[in-house]
Design a protein around this motif. Sequence first.
Motif: not given
Length: 470
Positions: A168-170, A195-199, A207-213, A220-225
């Motif tokens: 999620l870092s810019d 990616p620990d904070d997303l898995v 959930g909020e971090r997944v939405a931020q992704l 979509e989760f795999l695609d964004r990663l």
Amino acid sequence: MHDDQLLPAEPGTRAIARELYRHAKDLPLISPHGHVDPAILADDKPFPDPARLIVVPDHYVTRMLASQGIPPASLGVPSLDGTEVETDGRTIWRRLAANWHLFRGTPSRLWTEGVLSSVFGVDGPLNAGTADDVYDAIAARLADPEFRPRALFERFNLESLATTESPLSDLGAHAKLAADGWGGPGGRVITTFRPDDLVDLDWPGWGERVAQLGAATYAEFLDRLRERRQAFIAAGATSSDHGHPSAATLALSAGEAAALFDRALRGRPDDGDAERFRAHMLVEFARMSVEDGLVMQLHPGAVRNHNAALFARHGRDVGGDIPGPTEYVNALRPLLDAFGTDPRFRIVLYTLDETVFTRELAPLAGGYPAVFLGAPWWFLDSPEGLRRFREAVTETAGFYNTSGFVDDTRAFCSIPVRHDVARRIDAGFLARLVAEHRLPLDEAAETIADLAYHLPKRVFQRTVHTGESA
């Protein structure tokens, strides 16, 4: 620091170790895994006062003091619950100096005294009586432009420094570094995909971090990663890093993984879903590594936030974690069945459980071409831990199934000291092999140069699809 520090005590072996150390001591530093804030180098501002540089961010230091009843708040560690914390750097430094005896025999003392001596030119003892003099000497040097981060980077002979960021870092600090000619592929400062904070479904706010992704479904989760991994590669990343509670891996079907992901997003996960999802995602990340060439690192075994009161008051990464026993042979089998012999895949394994060095990790590295052993980490990155590692794994894995030293530190100024400690320990280990007529001196000299420089440079190099290194 004594010229023979950490070298063998026996005179004949020490003489050999001196010669071997000479072959490694001035080689450039490769730092492929660490946690230095990239903004330090991107902004290149003067470091703060000595306490905020050396004490406040170092959980090795604050943890020892906390164990003797000195609360982290009194050492300037920021609080989450509104607890008032000490803000005067000199007061914090005096507390460290008055309790410096607590660090006798610890690597923290070795590293800190090395920093004071080799970086700041302060060679006298640290105690309550010298606290102010030492503080003033360091503060005076910090005001000198030669002690700004980039100048020190050059003086440290750092060839490459990897930092660690969430997907999620810019990556803004890395963009600034690249614009200044310091970052990007092949740059002196690169990022690492963590990616620990997303898995980790157990991590509050998942959930909020997944939405931020930007992911509403598992696909979509795999695609964004994958997209974020490409952004990290553009910022110079050569590896990913995974700090899971265990080394468990699991190959779920796409349907099973999607159902688990949906349950978690709805806030109704089943018992065991968090561990199963982490384990499954390790296999998925290995698959992504085959696709994009990032070297995979696995750091399991930390029981995070064991000290619940410390976590509640100060949050993560302030000294409240404890090592736990870790199993690898069966845990990694699903991942290694899929990718352990794939020439496009490379995984570096670490442990906080040194009982597995001989029994599990060395045989795994000796049995799978994709597996390399990472250096002793965290609670084991000490002179004795480094020695035990070489003694435990070399007979089975050799030297060339290991990946070289990683400093794994947030403390920027300690990097050269930590690498120097590792080089001295390797010099001593190799000297014993020479003294026992188990290895010729010329081969030992070649080996210590490989361990210090050539191996980490090669192992942590990203491999592209053609089989060539990026």
